[in-house]
Write an enzyme that holds these catalytic residues in place. Sequence first.
Site, PDB file in Angstrom:
ATOM      1  CD  GLN A  38      -0.922  -5.432  -4.851  1.00  0.00           C
ATOM      2  OE1 GLN A  38      -0.432  -4.826  -3.751  1.00  0.00           O
ATOM      3  NE2 GLN A  38      -1.936  -5.814  -5.086  1.00  0.00           N
ATOM      4  N   GLY A  58       0.912  -1.172   0.027  1.00  0.00           N
ATOM      5  CA  GLY A  58       0.170   0.105   0.051  1.00  0.00           C
ATOM      6  C   GLY A  58       0.669   1.495  -0.038  1.00  0.00           C
ATOM      7  CE1 TYR A 118      42.971  11.079  13.522  1.00  0.00           C
ATOM      8  CE2 TYR A 118      42.285  13.271  13.773  1.00  0.00           C
ATOM      9  CZ  TYR A 118      42.442  12.196  12.994  1.00  0.00           C
ATOM     10  OH  TYR A 118      42.054  12.141  11.617  1.00  0.00           O
ATOM     11  N   GLY A 163       1.375  -5.464   6.760  1.00  0.00           N
ATOM     12  CA  GLY A 163       2.781  -4.755   7.339  1.00  0.00           C
ATOM     13  C   GLY A 163       2.717  -3.656   8.213  1.00  0.00           C
ATOM     14  NE  ARG A 208      -5.567   7.932   5.700  1.00  0.00           N
ATOM     15  CZ  ARG A 208      -6.200   7.308   6.680  1.00  0.00           C
ATOM     16  NH1 ARG A 208      -6.746   7.990   7.960  1.00  0.00           N
ATOM     17  NH2 ARG A 208      -6.290   5.941   6.761  1.00  0.00           N
ATOM     18  CE  LYS A 238      38.376   6.263  20.558  1.00  0.00           C
ATOM     19  NZ  LYS A 238      39.044   6.517  19.236  1.00  0.00           N
ATOM     20  CB  ALA A 271      48.645  20.318  38.255  1.00  0.00           C
TER      21      ALA A 271
HETATM   22  C1  UD1 Z   1      -8.983  -3.939   4.692  1.00  0.00           C
HETATM   23  C2  UD1 Z   1     -10.217  -4.893   4.525  1.00  0.00           C
HETATM   24  C3  UD1 Z   1     -11.074  -4.580   5.656  1.00  0.00           C
HETATM   25  C4  UD1 Z   1     -10.486  -4.153   6.930  1.00  0.00           C
HETATM   26  C5  UD1 Z   1      -9.336  -3.184   7.198  1.00  0.00           C
HETATM   27  C6  UD1 Z   1      -8.806  -3.359   8.378  1.00  0.00           C
HETATM   28  C7  UD1 Z   1      -9.925  -5.546   2.153  1.00  0.00           C
HETATM   29  C8  UD1 Z   1     -10.869  -5.499   0.883  1.00  0.00           C
HETATM   30  N1  UD1 Z   1     -10.563  -4.725   3.289  1.00  0.00           N
HETATM   31  O1  UD1 Z   1      -9.531  -2.522   4.171  1.00  0.00           O
HETATM   32  O2  UD1 Z   1     -12.011  -5.482   5.584  1.00  0.00           O
HETATM   33  O3  UD1 Z   1     -11.692  -3.864   7.711  1.00  0.00           O
HETATM   34  O4  UD1 Z   1      -8.441  -3.654   5.917  1.00  0.00           O
HETATM   35  O5  UD1 Z   1      -7.474  -2.447   8.398  1.00  0.00           O
HETATM   36  O6  UD1 Z   1      -9.249  -6.298   2.327  1.00  0.00           O
HETATM   37  N2  UD1 Z   1      -2.264  -3.443   0.326  1.00  0.00           N
HETATM   38  C9  UD1 Z   1      -1.593  -4.159  -0.396  1.00  0.00           C
HETATM   39  N3  UD1 Z   1      -2.009  -4.084  -1.648  1.00  0.00           N
HETATM   40  C10 UD1 Z   1      -2.872  -3.587  -2.254  1.00  0.00           C
HETATM   41  C11 UD1 Z   1      -4.097  -2.907  -1.191  1.00  0.00           C
HETATM   42  C12 UD1 Z   1      -3.468  -2.951   0.050  1.00  0.00           C
HETATM   43  O7  UD1 Z   1      -0.420  -4.704  -0.307  1.00  0.00           O
HETATM   44  O8  UD1 Z   1      -3.274  -3.490  -3.274  1.00  0.00           O
HETATM   45  C13 UD1 Z   1      -2.021  -3.674   1.837  1.00  0.00           C
HETATM   46  C14 UD1 Z   1      -1.739  -2.522   2.487  1.00  0.00           C
HETATM   47  O9  UD1 Z   1      -0.394  -1.951   2.409  1.00  0.00           O
HETATM   48  C15 UD1 Z   1      -2.217  -2.636   3.971  1.00  0.00           C
HETATM   49  C16 UD1 Z   1      -3.207  -3.834   3.803  1.00  0.00           C
HETATM   50  O10 UD1 Z   1      -3.029  -4.332   2.576  1.00  0.00           O
HETATM   51  O11 UD1 Z   1      -1.118  -3.129   4.677  1.00  0.00           O
HETATM   52  C17 UD1 Z   1      -4.660  -3.230   3.815  1.00  0.00           C
HETATM   53  O12 UD1 Z   1      -4.876  -2.196   2.819  1.00  0.00           O
HETATM   54  P1  UD1 Z   1      -5.738  -1.065   3.050  1.00  0.00           P
HETATM   55  O13 UD1 Z   1      -5.848  -0.136   1.821  1.00  0.00           O
HETATM   56  O14 UD1 Z   1      -5.651  -0.199   4.406  1.00  0.00           O
HETATM   57  O15 UD1 Z   1      -7.356  -1.868   3.266  1.00  0.00           O
HETATM   58  P2  UD1 Z   1      -8.460  -1.120   3.730  1.00  0.00           P
HETATM   59  O16 UD1 Z   1      -9.239  -0.493   2.631  1.00  0.00           O
HETATM   60  O17 UD1 Z   1      -8.182  -0.287   5.014  1.00  0.00           O
END
Ligand code: UD1
Length: 456
Positions: free
Chosen positions: A75, A13, A387, A103, A17, A351, A423
């Site tokens: 991905q 992700g 040094y 993560g 933010r 040191k 001294a």
């Molecule tokens: C997801 C869940 C939701 C849950 C919430 C909890 C889905 C569709 N929804 O929503 O039900 O309540 O987490 O926090 O799964 N990530 C990827 N690749 C992507 C998208 C996301 O690796 O394409 C990873 C993000 O880095 C993150 C995790 O997946 O660590 C969750 O992604 P995020 O976008 O936060 O999912 P939510 O929409 O919050």
Amino acid sequence: MTTPLNVVILAAGKGTRMKSDLPKVLHPLAGQPLLAHVLAAADALAPEKICVVYGHGGDILPNAIGRDDLAWALQEPQLGTGHAVQQALPYLNPDALCLILYGDVPLTRLETLQEMVMIAREGAVALLTVRLPNPAGYGRIVRDAAGRVDRIVEHKDASAEELAIDEVNTGILCLPAGRLAGWLSRLTNDNAQGEYYLTDVIGMASAEGQRVIPCHPGAAWEVLGVNSRAQLAELERLHQRNQAERLMAEGVTLIDPARVDVRGGLRCGRDVLIDVNCVFEGDVVLGDGVRVGANCVIRNAEIDAGAELKPFCHVDGARVGAGAIVGPYARLRPGTELAEQVHIGNFVELKNARVGFNSKINHLSYVGDAEVGRKVNIGAGTITCNYDGANKHRTVIEDEVFIGSDTQLVAPVTVGRGATLGAGTTLTRDAPAGQLTLSRAKQLTVPGWARPTKKQ
Ligand code: UD1
Ligand code: MG
């Protein structure tokens, strides 16, 4: 034979933010990247494989984590959590159980994950859910008339009735990898966000009569994720509070459990006392009865039984012997080893220096690349000139030496056992044992000298 475990960690992700150039999962919590906390939890389960799904930030992430025992699945682009897990599939053992972690959710307790793995081992899909007073934004757990988990509906796709559900999906689940592959292949992105939702797998599983068993974390903070710096700070405080509770439970006195920061492993003996605003980094060991004064920063250090650090000490890569007294305002740099009952006072920097039993360096000194014997007294303002602008040289000060204030020892140089340096000495050649050595211009008084007076 028990079914092997594979762990998939979703970390592709964007972390918009955070407003950061650093990938979100590399932001530190307690001095370690968020992802390192998740990896530590995964490691503790002794899985056959761990696969991290990454994307945003490119190779920065694998490079920063620097582990060659992990599988990294790229991905690109990021089309949702289901799509993310699809990228991991080629790296997984189809006969294994697959535990999916995020993560950016760093504080999940091992016990919680172990329970999920146990449930999945018995043939069910284990889903970690939690009830939240404000479930906005999360996927909701839809149960059937009999109270069994039926499916998950994402907030943006939910009806008014579904939005009223306060049980939410944490995102963490454990299920057989083989079945997961089949379900993932049937995902569509026909939803409000146009994404491939991992959560749709739950509906498919229950439609096929596969049991989905909800698990719950012992505490709500276990499933909190980091999306912003404010949430990161909130989790940092939670984690620090947890560590403070652990220390107190183990018998450590914390003058204020809200004012201590442990960024690494801190091990303490019995009856250790830690005053406010101390920071511990890396591996720190405090022996029985150690007292740490306010505002000390201690990293990768071992402080032996009964030693005391007075306020405002900075200790890095050093060992402090039993019963030693250090500070206030002392700096012990890497390679410092203090024997038992050494006294190091204010504004003293050491040191790569070994100081023997009961020696004292109490005021305003720099001792580097030095070997100091037993029962040595080093006067205020003593400097080892280690040094020469190109190379470092050693100073050897043997047992029971007395060094007068404001002395410079120009290394390499040795002060023999029991020697005294007057001294103000600038020592450029070895000082023989048992004798007084000094270098000092002869004191002179000018008879009849008068102070100048102001011209009229
Ligand atoms: C997801 C869940 C939701 C849950 C919430 C909890 C889905 C569709 N929804 O929503 O039900 O309540 O987490 O926090 O799964 N990530 C990827 N690749 C992507 C998208 C996301 O690796 O394409 C990873 C993000 O880095 C993150 C995790 O997946 O660590 C969750 O992604 P995020 O976008 O936060 O999912 P939510 O929409 O919050
Ligand atoms: Mg999220």
